[in-house]
Design a protein around this motif. Structure first.
Motif, PDB file in Angstrom:
ATOM      1  N   PRO A  41     -19.970  28.937  14.260  1.00  0.00           N
ATOM      2  CA  PRO A  41     -20.733  28.712  13.032  1.00  0.00           C
ATOM      3  C   PRO A  41     -20.662  27.253  12.610  1.00  0.00           C
ATOM      4  N   LEU A  42     -21.729  26.775  11.990  1.00  0.00           N
ATOM      5  CA  LEU A  42     -21.751  25.402  11.496  1.00  0.00           C
ATOM      6  C   LEU A  42     -20.783  25.251  10.331  1.00  0.00           C
ATOM      7  N   GLU A  43     -20.356  24.023  10.089  1.00  0.00           N
ATOM      8  CA  GLU A  43     -19.432  23.769   8.987  1.00  0.00           C
ATOM      9  C   GLU A  43     -20.113  24.057   7.660  1.00  0.00           C
ATOM     10  N   ARG A  44     -19.328  24.489   6.718  1.00  0.00           N
ATOM     11  CA  ARG A  44     -19.839  24.795   5.394  1.00  0.00           C
ATOM     12  C   ARG A  44     -20.476  23.559   4.770  1.00  0.00           C
ATOM     13  N   GLY A  45     -21.693  23.732   4.251  1.00  0.00           N
ATOM     14  CA  GLY A  45     -22.381  22.616   3.613  1.00  0.00           C
ATOM     15  C   GLY A  45     -23.211  21.761   4.545  1.00  0.00           C
ATOM     16  N   SER A  46     -23.278  22.144   5.841  1.00  0.00           N
ATOM     17  CA  SER A  46     -24.013  21.329   6.804  1.00  0.00           C
ATOM     18  C   SER A  46     -25.470  21.749   6.943  1.00  0.00           C
ATOM     19  N   ALA A  47     -25.895  22.786   6.233  1.00  0.00           N
ATOM     20  CA  ALA A  47     -27.285  23.253   6.354  1.00  0.00           C
ATOM     21  C   ALA A  47     -28.260  22.181   5.859  1.00  0.00           C
ATOM     22  N   LYS A  48     -29.423  22.111   6.510  1.00  0.00           N
ATOM     23  CA  LYS A  48     -30.425  21.108   6.167  1.00  0.00           C
ATOM     24  C   LYS A  48     -31.620  21.726   5.431  1.00  0.00           C
ATOM     25  N   THR A  49     -31.629  23.048   5.348  1.00  0.00           N
ATOM     26  CA  THR A  49     -32.708  23.744   4.634  1.00  0.00           C
ATOM     27  C   THR A  49     -32.139  24.529   3.489  1.00  0.00           C
ATOM     28  N   SER A  50     -32.720  24.415   2.330  1.00  0.00           N
ATOM     29  CA  SER A  50     -32.242  25.116   1.142  1.00  0.00           C
ATOM     30  C   SER A  50     -32.746  26.559   1.166  1.00  0.00           C
ATOM     31  N   LEU A  51     -31.848  27.483   0.838  1.00  0.00           N
ATOM     32  CA  LEU A  51     -32.231  28.881   0.740  1.00  0.00           C
ATOM     33  C   LEU A  51     -33.284  29.086  -0.355  1.00  0.00           C
ATOM     34  N   LYS A  52     -33.202  28.262  -1.389  1.00  0.00           N
ATOM     35  CA  LYS A  52     -34.192  28.326  -2.467  1.00  0.00           C
ATOM     36  C   LYS A  52     -35.587  28.036  -1.946  1.00  0.00           C
ATOM     37  N   ASP A  53     -35.715  27.079  -1.015  1.00  0.00           N
ATOM     38  CA  ASP A  53     -37.025  26.757  -0.450  1.00  0.00           C
ATOM     39  C   ASP A  53     -37.543  27.906   0.418  1.00  0.00           C
ATOM     40  N   VAL A  54     -36.639  28.579   1.129  1.00  0.00           N
ATOM     41  CA  VAL A  54     -37.054  29.674   2.000  1.00  0.00           C
ATOM     42  C   VAL A  54     -37.550  30.851   1.183  1.00  0.00           C
ATOM     43  N   LEU A  55     -36.853  31.149   0.085  1.00  0.00           N
ATOM     44  CA  LEU A  55     -37.228  32.303  -0.739  1.00  0.00           C
ATOM     45  C   LEU A  55     -38.419  31.987  -1.642  1.00  0.00           C
TER      46      LEU A  55
END
Length: 349
Positions: free
Chosen positions: A335-349
């Motif tokens: 799994p990627l390190e916590r906080g390394s995501a480049k896409t916001s879940l808010k944008d996806v939803l």
């Protein structure tokens, strides 16, 4: 276990939750008590003695029950109650097929007559190694009923590393046998040690809500007729316990989920009889070896009053916990390190 016999009763109809068709299990005669568990046995003649393990179940008695069920009338009664294990095996196979990997060999731990192994196909594995403590159950069905090469090993599942070398297996599967294991944490560790790096463990076992209807009916009947209660349905684990045990055993990439199979019977008597023919009789250490007939009659009436359906049948709920774990390996995706995501879940939803 229950003493005596009863007149033959009408066949039980059962239905599986999740839109499964109603079918007819066989005719019944005779009775039995059930017991299925929390950390499942006792020593058998071919079991290596171990120190410090808390014993809940009499493994020798359980092996005798399974042998007797598989041997009776050429195994016919045990075949007629295969419906429960066949259904759970099919659901477990669905999870196995979701794993996009071919295995040269699969170990079927606590296989019984091979409910899961019979579903294996050559495009998924070349060979299955079937291990069970009940010799009669292990050899009940002929080789012709399997589509892959099979090897049968009569041995105690609680001593897996006496059977399989360490880091020798690609996959270990267990379908509805772990609820009779005394040292469940120890067996899970042995499974992990027997697997090669990135090896798969896939399992299904009965969960804590299994047969809650029968449990409450027997307890209320005993309180009313005998002024106390004794264990007739084994203690069982729950989803949280399984997740913790898999993690403690050293598995990674864990997946644990639950499902239910609901079976309908004309009365409690058919349920008890089917449990006997499944080899699922009471094997708790210190168990009572009989239940008074008036207590059973009261339990049957309570069962129907509390849980009966409008058509006069009674339901029996089997909660099944499915688990997937992998032996750690440097080649596994991490799994990627916590906080390394480049896409916001808010944008996806």
């Amino acid at each position: 276990m229950l003493e005596g016999s009863f007149d033959e009763l009408p066949p039980a109809a059962f239905s599986i939750s999740t839109a499964f068709p109603v079918q007819q299990p066989p005719q019944h005669s005779g009775l039995s008590g059930w017991v299925a568990r929390r950390f499942a046995s006792q020593s058998s003649p071919f079991e290596t003695p171990r120190v410090g393990i808390y014993k809940v179940f009499d493994r020798g008695a359980k092996r005798v029950q399974k042998d007797s069920a598989a041997r009776r009338d050429g195994g016919s009664p045990s075949r007629t109650v295969d419906y429960l294990r066949d259904e759970v095996s099919e659901r477990l196979m669905e999870r196995f097929l979701d794993i996009k990997k071919k295995f040269d060999t699969v170990v079927d731990l606590g296989c019984g007559p091979g409910h899961f192994s019979k579903l294996l196909e050559p495009n998924k594995t070349r060979k299955v190694v079937m291990i069970d403590s009940s010799k009669e159950s292990l050899y009940r069905d002929p080789d012709e009923e399997f589509d892959v090469e099979i090897e049968r090993i009569h041995a105690d599942e609680e001593n897996l590393l006496n059977i399989l070398p360490r880091q020798s297996q690609e996959a270990v599967v267990s379908c509805l046998s772990l609820h009779w294991i005394n040292d469940l944490p120890g067996v899970l560790i042995q499974v992990k040690e027997a697997l090669k790096p990135d090896g798969l463990f896939l399992g299904a076992m009965f969960g804590g809500d299994t047969l809650f209807e029968l449990r409450t009916a027997l307890q209320l009947a005993e309180l009313d007729r005998e002024g106390g209660i004794s264990p007739h349905v084994s203690p069982m684990t729950d989803t949280k316990d399984v997740s913790n045990l898999l993690g403690r055993a050293g598995f990674t990439l864990l997946t644990v989920d639950t499902d239910e199979v609901r079976v309908g019977y004309p009365s409690m008597w058919e349920l008890l009889e089917d449990l006997k023919d499944m080899g699922e009789g009471n094997a708790i250490l210190g168990r009572r070896h009989f239940i008074h007939r008036d207590t059973l009659a009261a339990a049957s009436a309570i069962y129907k009053e509390l849980h009966g359906t409008e058509d006069g049948a009674i339901p029996a709920t089997f909660q099944v916990i499915y688990m997937i774990g992998w032996k750690p390996s440097s080649t596994q995706r991490q799994p990627l390190e916590r906080g390394s995501a480049k896409t916001s879940l808010k944008d996806v939803l």
